[in-house]
Design a protein around this motif. Sequence first.
Motif, short mmCIF file in Angstrom:
data_model
loop_
_atom_site.label_atom_id
_atom_site.label_comp_id
_atom_site.label_asym_id
_atom_site.label_seq_id
_atom_site.Cartn_x
_atom_site.Cartn_y
_atom_site.Cartn_z
N ARG A 14 -41.14 11.51 -0.60
CA ARG A 14 -40.43 11.66 -1.53
C ARG A 14 -41.53 12.29 -1.91
NH1 ARG A 14 -38.16 5.76 -2.43
NH2 ARG A 14 -36.38 6.32 -1.93
N SER A 15 -42.72 12.85 -1.55
CA SER A 15 -43.77 13.41 -1.64
C SER A 15 -42.84 15.06 -2.61
CB SER A 15 -45.19 14.62 -0.99
OG SER A 15 -44.24 14.74 0.60
N ILE A 16 -41.85 15.45 -1.90
CA ILE A 16 -41.51 17.17 -1.91
C ILE A 16 -40.73 16.75 -3.39
CG2 ILE A 16 -39.31 18.77 -1.02
CD1 ILE A 16 -40.60 18.33 1.21
N VAL A 17 -39.77 15.79 -4.05
CA VAL A 17 -38.70 15.98 -4.74
C VAL A 17 -40.60 16.09 -5.84
CG1 VAL A 17 -37.38 14.05 -5.96
CG2 VAL A 17 -37.51 15.33 -3.77
N LYS A 18 -41.69 14.49 -5.60
CA LYS A 18 -42.25 14.88 -6.62
C LYS A 18 -43.24 15.91 -6.82
CE LYS A 18 -44.92 11.53 -4.45
NZ LYS A 18 -45.87 10.78 -4.47
N SER A 19 -43.65 16.53 -5.99
CA SER A 19 -44.07 17.71 -6.23
C SER A 19 -43.20 18.80 -6.99
CB SER A 19 -43.72 18.94 -4.75
OG SER A 19 -44.87 17.94 -4.34
N VAL A 20 -41.81 18.54 -6.73
CA VAL A 20 -41.02 20.37 -7.75
C VAL A 20 -40.68 19.48 -9.07
CG1 VAL A 20 -38.54 20.50 -8.16
CG2 VAL A 20 -39.35 20.34 -5.79
N GLY A 23 -29.95 25.52 -13.75
CA GLY A 23 -30.83 26.04 -13.00
C GLY A 23 -31.74 24.82 -12.91
N ILE A 24 -32.24 23.47 -13.53
CA ILE A 24 -32.99 22.70 -13.39
C ILE A 24 -32.31 22.02 -12.46
CG2 ILE A 24 -33.77 20.18 -14.07
CD1 ILE A 24 -33.92 22.08 -16.74
N ILE A 25 -30.80 21.89 -12.17
CA ILE A 25 -29.88 20.61 -11.69
C ILE A 25 -30.69 21.25 -9.92
CG2 ILE A 25 -27.95 19.96 -10.50
CD1 ILE A 25 -27.49 19.15 -13.92
N ILE A 26 -30.20 23.08 -9.63
CA ILE A 26 -30.12 23.61 -9.16
C ILE A 26 -31.25 23.45 -8.13
CG2 ILE A 26 -29.73 25.94 -7.74
CD1 ILE A 26 -27.80 26.05 -9.84
N GLN A 27 -32.57 23.29 -8.82
CA GLN A 27 -33.97 23.55 -8.07
C GLN A 27 -33.94 22.52 -7.69
OE1 GLN A 27 -35.86 24.91 -11.67
NE2 GLN A 27 -34.81 27.03 -11.39
N ILE A 28 -33.60 20.85 -8.00
CA ILE A 28 -33.78 20.34 -7.98
C ILE A 28 -33.37 19.46 -6.66
CG2 ILE A 28 -33.83 17.13 -8.80
CD1 ILE A 28 -34.41 18.09 -11.43
N PHE A 29 -32.22 20.35 -6.50
CA PHE A 29 -31.78 19.29 -5.04
C PHE A 29 -31.96 21.17 -4.39
CE2 PHE A 29 -28.94 16.94 -7.89
CZ PHE A 29 -28.93 15.88 -7.87
N LEU A 30 -31.72 22.47 -4.41
CA LEU A 30 -32.30 23.25 -3.56
C LEU A 30 -32.86 22.82 -3.26
CD1 LEU A 30 -30.61 25.28 -2.40
CD2 LEU A 30 -31.34 27.01 -3.58
N VAL A 31 -34.49 23.30 -3.76
CA VAL A 31 -35.32 23.04 -3.55
C VAL A 31 -36.12 22.47 -2.44
CG1 VAL A 31 -38.21 23.20 -3.98
CG2 VAL A 31 -36.90 24.65 -4.82
N PRO A 32 -36.02 21.32 -2.93
CA PRO A 32 -36.25 20.04 -1.75
C PRO A 32 -35.92 20.14 -0.22
CG PRO A 32 -35.96 18.68 -3.73
CD PRO A 32 -35.39 20.53 -3.44
N LEU A 33 -34.41 20.78 -0.51
CA LEU A 33 -33.58 20.75 1.26
C LEU A 33 -33.67 22.22 1.75
CD1 LEU A 33 -29.62 20.30 -0.45
CD2 LEU A 33 -30.63 19.07 1.39
N ILE A 34 -34.46 22.81 1.11
CA ILE A 34 -34.91 24.00 1.98
C ILE A 34 -36.63 23.63 2.78
CG2 ILE A 34 -35.89 26.22 2.03
CD1 ILE A 34 -33.89 26.63 -0.34
N LYS A 67 -39.44 22.14 7.24
CA LYS A 67 -40.64 20.76 8.26
C LYS A 67 -39.62 20.78 9.06
CE LYS A 67 -42.25 17.55 5.28
NZ LYS A 67 -43.33 17.86 5.22
N LYS A 68 -38.25 21.00 9.11
CA LYS A 68 -37.58 20.43 10.29
C LYS A 68 -37.83 21.23 11.39
CE LYS A 68 -33.61 17.98 11.32
NZ LYS A 68 -33.12 15.97 10.84
N ILE A 69 -37.75 22.30 11.31
CA ILE A 69 -38.34 23.30 12.23
C ILE A 69 -39.97 23.45 12.50
CG2 ILE A 69 -35.83 24.65 11.64
CD1 ILE A 69 -36.74 26.69 10.47
N ASP A 70 -39.84 22.82 11.55
CA ASP A 70 -41.52 23.20 12.16
C ASP A 70 -42.40 24.79 11.53
OD1 ASP A 70 -42.50 20.24 12.96
OD2 ASP A 70 -42.17 20.98 14.66
N LYS A 71 -41.98 25.18 10.40
CA LYS A 71 -42.28 26.81 9.84
C LYS A 71 -43.18 26.22 8.88
CE LYS A 71 -39.69 29.18 12.10
NZ LYS A 71 -40.53 29.38 13.26
N ILE A 72 -43.33 24.90 8.27
CA ILE A 72 -44.57 24.41 7.07
C ILE A 72 -44.42 22.91 7.65
CG2 ILE A 72 -43.49 25.73 5.59
CD1 ILE A 72 -42.37 23.64 3.88
N LYS A 73 -45.84 22.05 7.11
CA LYS A 73 -46.08 20.69 7.31
C LYS A 73 -45.70 20.59 6.06
CE LYS A 73 -50.40 22.55 9.51
NZ LYS A 73 -52.10 22.71 9.08
#
Length: 167
Positions: free
Chosen positions: A102-108, A145-156, A161-167
Amino acid sequence: MKIVKKILLALILLSFAVSLSSLLPLKQEFAVMFSPMHTPVLLAGFIVGGPMAMVIGAVAPILRHLAVGLPTLESAIPMCFELATYGLVTGLVYKVSHHRGRSIVKSVLAGMLAGRIIWGITSNHLYHYTVSQIVTEVFLRPIPGIIIQIFLVPLIIYGLKKIDKIK
Protein backbone atom coordinates in the motif's frame (compact mmCIF):
# COMPACT_ATOMS: atom_id res chain seq x y z
CA MET A 1 17.65 5.24 -14.09
CA LYS A 2 20.10 7.00 -16.32
CA ILE A 3 20.05 10.76 -15.89
CA VAL A 4 19.24 11.53 -19.54
CA LYS A 5 16.23 9.19 -19.47
CA LYS A 6 15.13 10.70 -16.16
CA ILE A 7 15.38 14.24 -17.55
CA LEU A 8 13.43 13.29 -20.68
CA LEU A 9 10.70 11.68 -18.59
CA ALA A 10 10.62 14.77 -16.38
CA LEU A 11 10.18 17.00 -19.44
CA ILE A 12 7.36 14.80 -20.74
CA LEU A 13 5.61 14.94 -17.37
CA LEU A 14 6.11 18.71 -17.21
CA SER A 15 4.55 19.06 -20.67
CA PHE A 16 1.58 16.97 -19.50
CA ALA A 17 1.22 19.15 -16.41
CA VAL A 18 1.19 22.30 -18.52
CA SER A 19 -0.97 21.00 -21.37
CA LEU A 20 -3.48 18.70 -19.65
CA SER A 21 -5.47 21.75 -18.56
CA SER A 22 -6.11 22.46 -22.24
CA LEU A 23 -8.53 19.54 -22.34
CA LEU A 24 -10.85 21.48 -20.04
CA PRO A 25 -12.66 24.65 -21.02
CA LEU A 26 -10.55 27.72 -20.23
CA LYS A 27 -12.39 28.45 -17.01
CA GLN A 28 -10.76 28.67 -13.61
CA GLU A 29 -13.66 26.75 -11.98
CA PHE A 30 -13.00 23.62 -14.03
CA ALA A 31 -9.29 23.75 -13.34
CA VAL A 32 -9.89 24.08 -9.59
CA MET A 33 -12.46 21.30 -9.63
CA PHE A 34 -10.41 18.75 -11.58
CA SER A 35 -6.84 19.89 -10.77
CA PRO A 36 -5.33 18.63 -14.05
CA MET A 37 -1.80 19.83 -13.25
CA HIS A 38 -1.70 17.80 -10.05
CA THR A 39 -1.89 14.33 -11.61
CA PRO A 40 1.31 14.53 -13.72
CA VAL A 41 3.18 15.97 -10.74
CA LEU A 42 2.01 13.10 -8.52
CA LEU A 43 3.07 10.63 -11.21
CA ALA A 44 6.44 12.37 -11.44
CA GLY A 45 7.06 11.66 -7.75
CA PHE A 46 7.00 7.95 -8.54
CA ILE A 47 8.59 7.98 -11.97
CA VAL A 48 11.46 10.47 -11.66
CA GLY A 49 11.66 10.83 -7.88
CA GLY A 50 10.81 13.51 -5.37
CA PRO A 51 13.47 16.13 -6.09
CA MET A 52 12.84 16.23 -9.83
CA ALA A 53 9.07 16.08 -9.29
CA MET A 54 9.43 19.06 -6.97
CA VAL A 55 10.99 21.06 -9.80
CA ILE A 56 8.21 20.01 -12.19
CA GLY A 57 5.58 21.07 -9.66
CA ALA A 58 7.29 24.38 -8.98
CA VAL A 59 7.52 25.47 -12.62
CA ALA A 60 4.34 24.01 -14.18
CA PRO A 61 1.88 26.65 -12.88
CA ILE A 62 4.12 29.53 -13.97
CA LEU A 63 4.69 28.02 -17.43
CA ARG A 64 0.94 27.47 -17.82
CA HIS A 65 0.27 31.05 -16.69
CA LEU A 66 2.81 32.42 -19.18
CA ALA A 67 1.36 30.29 -21.99
CA VAL A 68 -2.37 30.99 -21.61
CA GLY A 69 -2.86 33.29 -18.63
CA LEU A 70 -4.38 30.58 -16.45
CA PRO A 71 -4.04 29.95 -13.64
CA THR A 72 -4.03 33.59 -12.69
CA LEU A 73 -0.79 34.76 -11.16
CA GLU A 74 -2.56 35.01 -7.79
CA SER A 75 -3.43 31.30 -8.05
CA ALA A 76 -0.18 30.22 -9.71
CA ILE A 77 2.10 31.36 -6.90
CA PRO A 78 0.56 29.20 -4.13
CA MET A 79 0.17 26.38 -6.68
CA CYS A 80 3.93 26.40 -7.29
CA PHE A 81 4.50 25.65 -3.61
CA GLU A 82 1.60 23.17 -3.48
CA LEU A 83 2.68 21.18 -6.53
CA ALA A 84 6.35 21.25 -5.56
CA THR A 85 5.30 19.72 -2.24
CA TYR A 86 3.08 17.18 -4.04
CA GLY A 87 6.00 15.93 -6.09
CA LEU A 88 8.61 15.98 -3.34
CA VAL A 89 6.52 14.33 -0.63
CA THR A 90 5.02 11.70 -2.95
CA GLY A 91 8.46 10.73 -4.21
CA LEU A 92 10.10 10.68 -0.78
CA VAL A 93 7.32 8.72 0.94
CA TYR A 94 7.36 6.18 -1.88
CA LYS A 95 11.15 5.88 -1.80
CA VAL A 96 11.12 5.23 1.95
CA SER A 97 8.17 2.83 1.96
CA HIS A 98 7.95 1.19 -1.48
CA HIS A 99 8.99 -2.19 -0.12
CA ARG A 100 5.85 -2.30 2.03
CA GLY A 101 2.30 -2.90 0.80
CA ARG A 102 0.00 0.00 0.00
CA SER A 103 2.93 2.39 -0.34
CA ILE A 104 1.56 3.85 -3.57
CA VAL A 105 -1.74 4.95 -2.07
CA LYS A 106 0.02 6.16 1.10
CA SER A 107 2.43 8.18 -1.01
CA VAL A 108 -0.36 9.78 -3.05
CA LEU A 109 -2.36 10.67 0.07
CA ALA A 110 0.70 12.03 1.89
CA GLY A 111 1.70 14.16 -1.10
CA MET A 112 -1.82 15.48 -1.60
CA LEU A 113 -2.32 16.33 2.06
CA ALA A 114 1.08 17.98 2.46
CA GLY A 115 0.65 19.97 -0.76
CA ARG A 116 -2.79 21.19 0.19
CA ILE A 117 -1.56 22.25 3.63
CA ILE A 118 1.31 24.16 1.99
CA TRP A 119 -1.17 25.81 -0.39
CA GLY A 120 -3.23 26.92 2.59
CA ILE A 121 -0.22 28.30 4.46
CA THR A 122 1.06 30.10 1.37
CA SER A 123 -2.35 31.55 0.49
CA ASN A 124 -2.89 32.67 4.07
CA HIS A 125 0.52 34.31 4.16
CA LEU A 126 0.26 36.01 0.75
CA TYR A 127 -3.44 36.82 0.55
CA HIS A 128 -4.69 36.49 4.14
CA TYR A 129 -7.17 33.74 3.29
CA THR A 130 -9.34 32.63 6.17
CA VAL A 131 -9.53 29.04 7.35
CA SER A 132 -12.96 28.63 5.75
CA GLN A 133 -11.65 29.95 2.41
CA ILE A 134 -8.70 27.57 2.59
CA VAL A 135 -10.90 24.56 3.43
CA THR A 136 -13.28 25.44 0.59
CA GLU A 137 -10.52 25.97 -1.97
CA VAL A 138 -8.34 23.06 -0.91
CA PHE A 139 -10.73 20.31 0.13
CA LEU A 140 -14.27 21.05 -1.10
CA ARG A 141 -14.11 22.59 -4.57
CA PRO A 142 -11.53 20.11 -5.91
CA ILE A 143 -13.38 16.97 -4.70
CA PRO A 144 -13.74 15.54 -8.25
CA GLY A 145 -10.01 15.97 -8.88
CA ILE A 146 -9.10 14.49 -5.51
CA ILE A 147 -11.20 11.40 -6.21
CA ILE A 148 -9.76 11.03 -9.71
CA GLN A 149 -6.17 11.34 -8.42
CA ILE A 150 -6.67 8.88 -5.57
CA PHE A 151 -7.82 6.23 -8.04
CA LEU A 152 -6.05 7.11 -11.28
CA VAL A 153 -2.49 7.69 -10.03
CA PRO A 154 -2.22 4.34 -8.18
CA LEU A 155 -3.72 2.53 -11.18
CA ILE A 156 -1.12 4.04 -13.51
CA ILE A 157 1.74 3.35 -11.10
CA TYR A 158 0.59 -0.24 -10.45
CA GLY A 159 0.45 -0.72 -14.23
CA LEU A 160 3.95 0.67 -14.71
CA LYS A 161 5.25 -1.54 -11.91
CA LYS A 162 3.59 -4.58 -13.44
CA ILE A 163 5.40 -4.07 -16.73
CA ASP A 164 8.67 -3.29 -14.89
CA LYS A 165 8.92 0.35 -15.98
CA ILE A 166 9.42 1.57 -12.39
CA LYS A 167 10.50 -0.05 -9.15
